[in-house]
Design an enzyme around this catalytic site. Structure first.
Site, PDB file in Angstrom:
ATOM      1  N   THR A 221       9.346  -7.343 -12.885  1.00 16.02           N
ATOM      2  CA  THR A 221       8.752  -8.678 -12.922  1.00 16.02           C
ATOM      3  C   THR A 221       7.810  -8.859 -11.745  1.00 16.02           C
ATOM      4  O   THR A 221       8.180  -8.578 -10.604  1.00 16.02           O
ATOM      5  CB  THR A 221       9.868  -9.745 -12.855  1.00 16.02           C
ATOM      6  OG1 THR A 221      10.765  -9.509 -13.930  1.00 16.02           O
ATOM      7  CG2 THR A 221       9.294 -11.149 -12.950  1.00 16.02           C
TER       8      THR A 221
ATOM      9  N   SER B  13      -3.270  -3.547   0.591  1.00 11.73           N
ATOM     10  CA  SER B  13      -2.019  -4.183   1.020  1.00 11.73           C
ATOM     11  C   SER B  13      -2.251  -5.657   1.319  1.00 11.73           C
ATOM     12  O   SER B  13      -3.221  -6.010   1.993  1.00 11.73           O
ATOM     13  CB  SER B  13      -1.500  -3.478   2.281  1.00 11.73           C
ATOM     14  OG  SER B  13      -0.420  -4.200   2.840  1.00 11.73           O
TER      15      SER B  13
ATOM     16  N   GLN C 176      -6.626  -0.952   5.314  1.00  7.81           N
ATOM     17  CA  GLN C 176      -7.292  -1.555   6.476  1.00  7.81           C
ATOM     18  C   GLN C 176      -8.719  -1.985   6.161  1.00  7.81           C
ATOM     19  O   GLN C 176      -9.276  -2.828   6.866  1.00  7.81           O
ATOM     20  CB  GLN C 176      -7.334  -0.553   7.638  1.00  7.81           C
ATOM     21  CG  GLN C 176      -5.982  -0.174   8.190  1.00  7.81           C
ATOM     22  CD  GLN C 176      -5.301  -1.300   8.941  1.00  7.81           C
ATOM     23  OE1 GLN C 176      -5.921  -2.283   9.346  1.00  7.81           O
ATOM     24  NE2 GLN C 176      -4.003  -1.172   9.119  1.00  7.81           N
TER      25      GLN C 176
ATOM     26  N   HIS D 134      -0.542  -7.761   3.315  1.00  5.57           N
ATOM     27  CA  HIS D 134      -0.336  -8.283   4.683  1.00  5.57           C
ATOM     28  C   HIS D 134      -1.335  -7.756   5.701  1.00  5.57           C
ATOM     29  O   HIS D 134      -1.269  -8.118   6.876  1.00  5.57           O
ATOM     30  CB  HIS D 134       1.104  -8.046   5.149  1.00  5.57           C
ATOM     31  CG  HIS D 134       1.457  -6.630   5.494  1.00  5.57           C
ATOM     32  ND1 HIS D 134       1.529  -6.189   6.797  1.00  5.57           N
ATOM     33  CD2 HIS D 134       1.782  -5.572   4.735  1.00  5.57           C
ATOM     34  CE1 HIS D 134       1.896  -4.913   6.816  1.00  5.57           C
ATOM     35  NE2 HIS D 134       2.060  -4.511   5.569  1.00  5.57           N
TER      36      HIS D 134
ATOM     37  N   CYS E   7       4.941   2.366  12.454  1.00  9.93           N
ATOM     38  CA  CYS E   7       6.071   3.163  11.968  1.00  9.93           C
ATOM     39  C   CYS E   7       6.531   4.157  13.015  1.00  9.93           C
ATOM     40  O   CYS E   7       7.661   4.600  13.005  1.00  9.93           O
ATOM     41  CB  CYS E   7       5.676   3.925  10.705  1.00  9.93           C
ATOM     42  SG  CYS E   7       4.644   2.991   9.603  1.00  9.93           S
TER      43      CYS E   7
ATOM     44  N   ALA F 183       0.820  -1.206   0.000  1.00  8.44           N
ATOM     45  CA  ALA F 183       0.000   0.000   0.000  1.00  8.44           C
ATOM     46  C   ALA F 183       0.862   1.268   0.000  1.00  8.44           C
ATOM     47  O   ALA F 183       0.442   2.296  -0.522  1.00  8.44           O
ATOM     48  CB  ALA F 183      -0.956   0.002   1.189  1.00  8.44           C
ATOM     49  N   THR F 184       2.040   1.207   0.570  1.00  5.25           N
ATOM     50  CA  THR F 184       2.921   2.385   0.539  1.00  5.25           C
ATOM     51  C   THR F 184       3.206   2.775  -0.905  1.00  5.25           C
ATOM     52  O   THR F 184       3.064   3.946  -1.294  1.00  5.25           O
ATOM     53  CB  THR F 184       4.244   2.094   1.275  1.00  5.25           C
ATOM     54  OG1 THR F 184       3.954   1.805   2.646  1.00  5.25           O
ATOM     55  CG2 THR F 184       5.189   3.287   1.200  1.00  5.25           C
TER      56      THR F 184
HETATM   57  C1  LIG Z   1      -0.196  -0.827   6.492  1.00  4.67           C
HETATM   58  C2  LIG Z   1      -0.767   0.387   5.875  1.00  4.67           C
HETATM   59  C3  LIG Z   1      -0.107   1.033   4.829  1.00  4.67           C
HETATM   60  C4  LIG Z   1       1.206   0.545   4.301  1.00  4.67           C
HETATM   61  O1  LIG Z   1       1.031  -0.677   3.631  1.00  4.67           O
HETATM   62  P1  LIG Z   1       2.307  -1.555   3.200  1.00  4.67           P
HETATM   63  O2  LIG Z   1       1.700  -2.609   2.339  1.00  4.67           O
HETATM   64  O3  LIG Z   1       2.852  -2.100   4.495  1.00  4.67           O
HETATM   65  O4  LIG Z   1       3.244  -0.679   2.489  1.00  4.67           O
HETATM   66  C5  LIG Z   1      -0.700   2.146   4.288  1.00  4.67           C
HETATM   67  N1  LIG Z   1      -1.860   2.611   4.747  1.00  4.67           N
HETATM   68  C6  LIG Z   1      -2.534   2.025   5.744  1.00  4.67           C
HETATM   69  C7  LIG Z   1      -3.843   2.564   6.193  1.00  4.67           C
HETATM   70  C8  LIG Z   1      -2.003   0.888   6.353  1.00  4.67           C
HETATM   71  O5  LIG Z   1      -2.665   0.323   7.353  1.00  4.67           O
END
Ligand SMILES: *Cc1c(COP(=O)(O)O)cnc(C)c1O
Length: 405
Positions: free
Chosen positions: A264, A224, A204, A226, A350, A90-91
């Site tokens: 890739t 994201s 989320q 995970h 973070c 998501a970043t």
């Molecule tokens: C975890 C999170 C991110 C970052 O996601 P990554 O896949 O770890 O880079 C961004 N925004 C929100 C709201 C998140 O909870």
């Protein structure tokens, strides 16, 4: 954390001793669902081909798996598979959405009409705020809107912030720290009426609450792996085709992902995210009901035993499994340390290493003392009622001890 650290939990009546702490930090990350692991494994081993190498079976099998994963993620949010761009998480998706839209608009400004203004909230994830800050350094204008004391954006305030130069509004779907769910359909309608792009960080929200890119009229949506019981290192940016959301890529190269994200594709990770999306789509309603029950059980259990306990963020419009709680007069790090048998945190992974108060809680107008006494509890797919009862006891007992000092 070492393996020995993971075996420090005392016995729960009826449960084995010497087992890892109870994981209640599902907003920071989720365990990969065993069904997802199972689905991924063959793509590390026999099916290792490079997806575009379709001159042979190895590539064709990988390409078919990617297609299937793309369709599964698209189905979760009611999108077209062609609107799904795989990223590293998501970043990256947030960076691509915000910077990509801004730089496209500047590069291809039509008829001298420049849209160079972005609106977001002060409570957004750091990767959104820092993407916006970078754009400010590049000469774009950004409005950081405050939120109401319940964590929600006031729609009249948002509307007042939009100008003829506004290009994009970025508002998180469900909050990683306080769990609140924003009025997405209202925001989407407001943006669409003014020709403004609507981006939502749904890291989320995806897989936890129903999300329909048509119903909320989102142009860009970040997901994201995970956070939805899938693997780390993979995510998705949804990019609307009609009307088209246009972006400049952040990464140049072989032109994968319709030129928006070269490199890739990690087939096993994409397959994992696709499988996680399919599971979420099938089980979300029942899982949300169960998590809401566990969440209410935890909150009510604690509220009975901890005087002055307060809930941060709107009580109604929130994720099924999230609680953000302030224990008056008790510093959150001390409370967390006093409860080694449960894995919780103060909020954003973070920033929780630093001892500064959460910028999100301060944005709700909470005092420094209340902000510093807040913990985040994220209940997830693998938590049980027995674990919730154990957590209530552990937290209430620790709060009583610490409160006496
Ligand atoms: C975890 C999170 C991110 C970052 O996601 P990554 O896949 O770890 O880079 C961004 N925004 C929100 C709201 C998140 O909870």
């Amino acid at each position: 954390m070492s393996a020995t650290e993971l075996s420090t939990r005392p016995a729960i009546p009826g449960m084995a001793a010497n087992v890892p702490p109870i994981y209640l930090d599902n907003q920071a990350s989720t365990r990969v669902d065993p069904r997802v692991v199972e689905a991924m494994l063959p793509y590390f081993t026999e099916h290792f081909g490079n997806p575009p190498s379709t001159s042979h079976a190895y590539g064709r099998i990988a390409a078919a798996a990617i297609d299937e994963a793309r369709a599964a993620v698209a189905a979760l949010i009611h999108a077209d598979p062609r609107e799904i761009v795989f990223t590293s998480g998501a970043t990256e998706a947030n960076n691509l959405a915000i910077k990509g839209a801004a730089h496209f608009a500047r590069t291809y400004a039509q008829g001298g009409r420049v849209r160079d203004h972005i609106v977001t909230l002060t409570t957004e994830h750091k990767c959104v705020l820092e993407s916006c800050a970078q754009l400010e350094r590049d000469g774009f204008a950004v409005t950081y809107l405050p939120v109401e004391p319940n964590g929600l954006v006031a729609l009249d305030r948002l509307e007042a912030a939009l100008t003829s130069r506004t290009l994009l509004v970025s508002v998180m779907a469900a909050h990683n720290e306080i769990g609140v769910v924003q009025p997405l359909a209202e925001i989407g309608a407001m943006c669409r009426a003014r020709g403004v792009l609507f981006h939502t960080d749904a890291a989320q929200a995806a897989g936890k609450i129903p999300l329909d890119v048509e119903a909320i009229q989102a142009d860009l949506m970040s997901i994201s792996g995970h956070k939805v019981y899938g693997p780390k290192g993979v995510g998705v940016l949804y990019v609307r085709r009609r009307p088209r959301a246009r972006l400049l890529p952040l990464i140049d190269g072989g032109g994968q992902e319709r030129g928006l994200r070269s490199g890739t594709l990690p087939t096993p990770l994409c397959v994992g995210l696709g499988c996680a999306a399919t599971i979420a789509a099938a089980e979300m309603t029942e899982e949300a009901r169960r998590l809401r029950q566990l969440r209410d059980r935890l909150y009510q259990g604690l509220a009975r035993r901890v005087p002055g306990l307060s809930l941060n963020g709107d009580a109604q419009h929130r994720l099924p499994g999230n609680l953000n709680l302030s224990f008056p007069g008790i510093e959150a790090p001390a409370l967390i340390e006093a409860c080694p048998s449960i894995a919780i945190s103060t909020g954003s992974a973070c920033t929780s290493a630093r001892i500064e108060p959460s910028y999100v809680l301060r944005a709700l107008g909470l005092s420094e003392a209340i902000s510093n006494s807040a913990i985040r509890i994220g209940i997830g797919r693998f938590n049980t009622a027995a674990e919730i009862d154990f957590a209530v006891d552990a937290l209430a007992a620790a709060a009583a001890r610490l409160g006496d000092k």
